[in-house]
Design a protein around this motif. Structure first.
Motif, PDB file in Angstrom:
ATOM      1  N   ALA A 135       0.821  -1.220   0.000  1.00  0.00           N
ATOM      2  CA  ALA A 135       0.000   0.000   0.000  1.00  0.00           C
ATOM      3  C   ALA A 135       0.852   1.266   0.000  1.00  0.00           C
ATOM      4  N   GLY A 136       2.141   1.135   0.311  1.00  0.00           N
ATOM      5  CA  GLY A 136       3.031   2.290   0.282  1.00  0.00           C
ATOM      6  C   GLY A 136       3.177   3.034   1.595  1.00  0.00           C
ATOM      7  N   ARG A 137       2.483   2.587   2.655  1.00  0.00           N
ATOM      8  CA  ARG A 137       2.589   3.300   3.933  1.00  0.00           C
ATOM      9  C   ARG A 137       4.002   3.247   4.497  1.00  0.00           C
ATOM     10  N   ALA A 138       4.693   2.137   4.269  1.00  0.00           N
ATOM     11  CA  ALA A 138       6.056   1.988   4.790  1.00  0.00           C
ATOM     12  C   ALA A 138       6.958   3.089   4.244  1.00  0.00           C
ATOM     13  N   TYR A 139       6.885   3.314   2.940  1.00  0.00           N
ATOM     14  CA  TYR A 139       7.750   4.318   2.325  1.00  0.00           C
ATOM     15  C   TYR A 139       7.312   5.733   2.696  1.00  0.00           C
ATOM     16  N   GLY A 140       6.008   5.913   2.901  1.00  0.00           N
ATOM     17  CA  GLY A 140       5.524   7.228   3.329  1.00  0.00           C
ATOM     18  C   GLY A 140       6.048   7.587   4.708  1.00  0.00           C
ATOM     19  N   GLU A 141       6.037   6.623   5.618  1.00  0.00           N
ATOM     20  CA  GLU A 141       6.550   6.877   6.965  1.00  0.00           C
ATOM     21  C   GLU A 141       8.065   7.045   6.948  1.00  0.00           C
ATOM     22  N   ALA A 142       8.747   6.264   6.109  1.00  0.00           N
ATOM     23  CA  ALA A 142      10.194   6.420   5.981  1.00  0.00           C
ATOM     24  C   ALA A 142      10.533   7.825   5.491  1.00  0.00           C
ATOM     25  N   SER A 143       9.730   8.330   4.572  1.00  0.00           N
ATOM     26  CA  SER A 143       9.948   9.683   4.055  1.00  0.00           C
ATOM     27  C   SER A 143       9.780  10.735   5.148  1.00  0.00           C
ATOM     28  N   LEU A 144       8.782  10.561   6.011  1.00  0.00           N
ATOM     29  CA  LEU A 144       8.555  11.518   7.094  1.00  0.00           C
ATOM     30  C   LEU A 144       9.692  11.468   8.118  1.00  0.00           C
ATOM     31  N   ILE A 145      10.207  10.277   8.387  1.00  0.00           N
ATOM     32  CA  ILE A 145      11.345  10.168   9.305  1.00  0.00           C
ATOM     33  C   ILE A 145      12.552  10.901   8.720  1.00  0.00           C
ATOM     34  N   MET A 146      12.767  10.748   7.418  1.00  0.00           N
ATOM     35  CA  MET A 146      13.875  11.448   6.781  1.00  0.00           C
ATOM     36  C   MET A 146      13.646  12.960   6.794  1.00  0.00           C
ATOM     37  N   LYS A 147      12.395  13.396   6.725  1.00  0.00           N
ATOM     38  CA  LYS A 147      12.094  14.824   6.851  1.00  0.00           C
ATOM     39  C   LYS A 147      12.514  15.331   8.226  1.00  0.00           C
ATOM     40  N   ALA A 148      12.257  14.514   9.258  1.00  0.00           N
ATOM     41  CA  ALA A 148      12.661  14.888  10.613  1.00  0.00           C
ATOM     42  C   ALA A 148      14.186  14.962  10.716  1.00  0.00           C
ATOM     43  N   VAL A 149      14.871  13.991  10.107  1.00  0.00           N
ATOM     44  CA  VAL A 149      16.337  14.001  10.116  1.00  0.00           C
ATOM     45  C   VAL A 149      16.855  15.257   9.423  1.00  0.00           C
ATOM     46  N   ASP A 150      16.294  15.575   8.266  1.00  0.00           N
ATOM     47  CA  ASP A 150      16.718  16.764   7.516  1.00  0.00           C
ATOM     48  C   ASP A 150      16.496  18.032   8.327  1.00  0.00           C
ATOM     49  N   GLN A 151      15.335  18.111   8.973  1.00  0.00           N
ATOM     50  CA  GLN A 151      15.003  19.299   9.755  1.00  0.00           C
ATOM     51  C   GLN A 151      15.984  19.482  10.912  1.00  0.00           C
ATOM     52  N   VAL A 152      16.284  18.391  11.606  1.00  0.00           N
ATOM     53  CA  VAL A 152      17.212  18.459  12.740  1.00  0.00           C
ATOM     54  C   VAL A 152      18.619  18.822  12.254  1.00  0.00           C
ATOM     55  N   CYS A 153      19.037  18.238  11.136  1.00  0.00           N
ATOM     56  CA  CYS A 153      20.365  18.552  10.593  1.00  0.00           C
ATOM     57  C   CYS A 153      20.471  20.020  10.192  1.00  0.00           C
ATOM     58  N   LEU A 154      19.368  20.609   9.762  1.00  0.00           N
ATOM     59  CA  LEU A 154      19.362  22.006   9.339  1.00  0.00           C
ATOM     60  C   LEU A 154      19.350  22.966  10.518  1.00  0.00           C
ATOM     61  N   MET A 155      18.615  22.609  11.578  1.00  0.00           N
ATOM     62  CA  MET A 155      18.378  23.553  12.671  1.00  0.00           C
ATOM     63  C   MET A 155      19.314  23.384  13.864  1.00  0.00           C
ATOM     64  N   TYR A 156      19.993  22.238  13.952  1.00  0.00           N
ATOM     65  CA  TYR A 156      20.806  21.961  15.137  1.00  0.00           C
ATOM     66  C   TYR A 156      22.218  21.550  14.727  1.00  0.00           C
ATOM     67  N   PRO A 157      23.173  21.559  15.665  1.00  0.00           N
ATOM     68  CA  PRO A 157      24.590  21.343  15.311  1.00  0.00           C
ATOM     69  C   PRO A 157      24.932  19.887  15.032  1.00  0.00           C
ATOM     70  N   VAL A 158      24.442  19.360  13.909  1.00  0.00           N
ATOM     71  CA  VAL A 158      24.640  17.960  13.543  1.00  0.00           C
ATOM     72  C   VAL A 158      25.790  17.832  12.553  1.00  0.00           C
ATOM     73  N   ASP A 159      26.643  16.867  12.789  1.00  0.00           N
ATOM     74  CA  ASP A 159      27.661  16.485  11.822  1.00  0.00           C
ATOM     75  C   ASP A 159      27.015  15.469  10.885  1.00  0.00           C
ATOM     76  N   ARG A 160      26.689  15.901   9.679  1.00  0.00           N
ATOM     77  CA  ARG A 160      25.952  15.046   8.746  1.00  0.00           C
ATOM     78  C   ARG A 160      26.735  13.806   8.337  1.00  0.00           C
ATOM     79  N   SER A 161      28.030  13.813   8.545  1.00  0.00           N
ATOM     80  CA  SER A 161      28.843  12.652   8.182  1.00  0.00           C
ATOM     81  C   SER A 161      28.843  11.594   9.278  1.00  0.00           C
ATOM     82  N   ARG A 162      28.185  11.895  10.403  1.00  0.00           N
ATOM     83  CA  ARG A 162      28.136  10.937  11.524  1.00  0.00           C
ATOM     84  C   ARG A 162      26.697  10.785  12.007  1.00  0.00           C
ATOM     85  N   VAL A 163      25.901  10.077  11.218  1.00  0.00           N
ATOM     86  CA  VAL A 163      24.495   9.818  11.547  1.00  0.00           C
ATOM     87  C   VAL A 163      24.262   8.312  11.533  1.00  0.00           C
ATOM     88  N   ALA A 164      23.611   7.794  12.569  1.00  0.00           N
ATOM     89  CA  ALA A 164      23.287   6.374  12.665  1.00  0.00           C
ATOM     90  C   ALA A 164      21.813   6.228  13.025  1.00  0.00           C
TER      91      ALA A 164
END
Length: 338
Positions: A135-164
């Motif tokens: 149904a595609g819900r898995a990929y939709g939720e994965a996309s939202l999680i990545m949106k959260a990661v992107d937002q945090v990387c943009l707004m807070y002091p994240v080293d993008r080369s060290r994400v787990a």
């Protein structure tokens, strides 16, 4: 005389009305307090130092709340690693942080922790719908999680080369799906008591997968990404897990290793004090560890070494939060050296 009686009854009525008003106000205050207490409790940060920051990620597939833990004493210009933690069913961001005690590790080792939170409208049990690829819900939720990661990387002091990324149960399966779909974004992935993607594809097939009665299909890299470039995987799984069969943990590392061309296997037993002993198996390609299986024989379906006061944890097991960070930190150092 009639006037006096009128005044007397007026006073009695006034006193009665005042008493009723006070009683009503007390009752109303109690009812309102009871109604908002769950919200207040949910917004109250977990114990410990540092900041507990609320956020919302939005995309074309909806929105998801998240919480970010920021350790104390971050210096201007400093960039810290980021650990993404995906909770299991019947959990949320705060309960997962409290039960795993990952914030305490982050405060000592100096990294940020992102806790995306599943919406109960999308899943009544709070499970990530990692399996619903049809149904595609898995990929939709994965996309939202990545949106959260992107937002945090943009707004807070994240080293993008060290994400787990790491997760428990349904969160573990979603973590693996994220890493396979976006291998360039993560340097390490940890599955704790999860099912590998490719084992179930709908809600009807999940039960069989949990019981170990469904074969895991060979994992395929997405969007042209090569499996050889997938981040190293560590699987932590209880040998006494009666909810998600241990065979799922074995299948996860085997499929990950096969996809990456790993052939060398090294086994060892680890015992720390009185905690449950572990059997550790490394899958290597040349000198690089591609996948690691940590079997904790006496552990059930619970976060190993978590808080003894929280559900879905077993304090008698080795500390999975420390293991998770140690594994991720090792990949950060290795990738930088390369």
């Amino acid at each position: 005389m009639a006037v006096r009686k009128s005044i007397t009854w007026t006073k009695i009525f006034a006193r009665s009305f005042a008493a009723m008003s006070r009683s009503t106000l007390r009752t109303s205050a109690r009812v309102i307090g009871e109604a908002i207490e769950p919200t207040v409790k949910r917004l109250r940060p977990p114990p410990g130092t540092g900041q507990w920051i609320a956020g919302v990620a939005m995309g074309s597939t909806g929105m998801r709340r998240f919480q970010l833990y920021r350790p104390p004493g971050v210096m201007v210009g400093e960039r810290l690693p980021l650990m993404v933690m995906l909770h299991g069913c019947l959990q949320d961001a705060k309960s997962f942080a409290t039960s795993t005690r990952m914030n305490g590790v982050a405060a000592r080792e100096r990294f940020l922790v992102l806790y995306p939170e599943q919406d109960r409208v999308s899943n009544a049990q709070g499970c990530w719908n990692w399996f619903d690829t049809t149904a595609g819900r898995a990929y939709g939720e994965a996309s939202l999680i990545m949106k959260a990661v992107d937002q945090v990387c943009l707004m807070y002091p994240v080293d993008r080369s060290r994400v787990a990324v790491a997760g428990l149960s349904a969160g573990a399966s979603m973590a693996a799906l994220l890493a396979a779909k976006h291998p360039e974004r993560f340097k390490a992935v940890v599955m704790h008591s999860g099912i590998p993607p490719g084992t179930a594809h709908s809600s009807l097939t999940v039960l069989g997968a949990m019981q170990g009665r469904r074969a895991t299909k060979p994992l395929i890299a997405t969007r042209g990404a090569k499996a050889m470039s997938w981040p190293p995987l560590m699987v932590i799984h209880g040998g006494s897990d009666r909810v998600v069969a241990f065979s799922n943990g074995q299948a996860a590392v085997q499929r990950w290793a096969e996809a990456a061309g790993a052939t060398t296997v090294r086994e060892r037993t680890v015992q720390r004090g009185r905690r449950y002993s572990t059997n550790v198996t490394d899958y290597k390609r040349s000198s690089s560890t591609v996948a690691t299986l940590v079997e904790i024989a006496k552990l059930g379906h619970a976060w190993s070494g978590g808080s003894s006061k929280q559900p879905y944890t077993d304090a008698r097991g080795p500390d999975a939060s420390r293991m998770t960070w140690a594994f991720a930190a090792r990949q950060f150092r290795t990738r930088r050296a390369d």
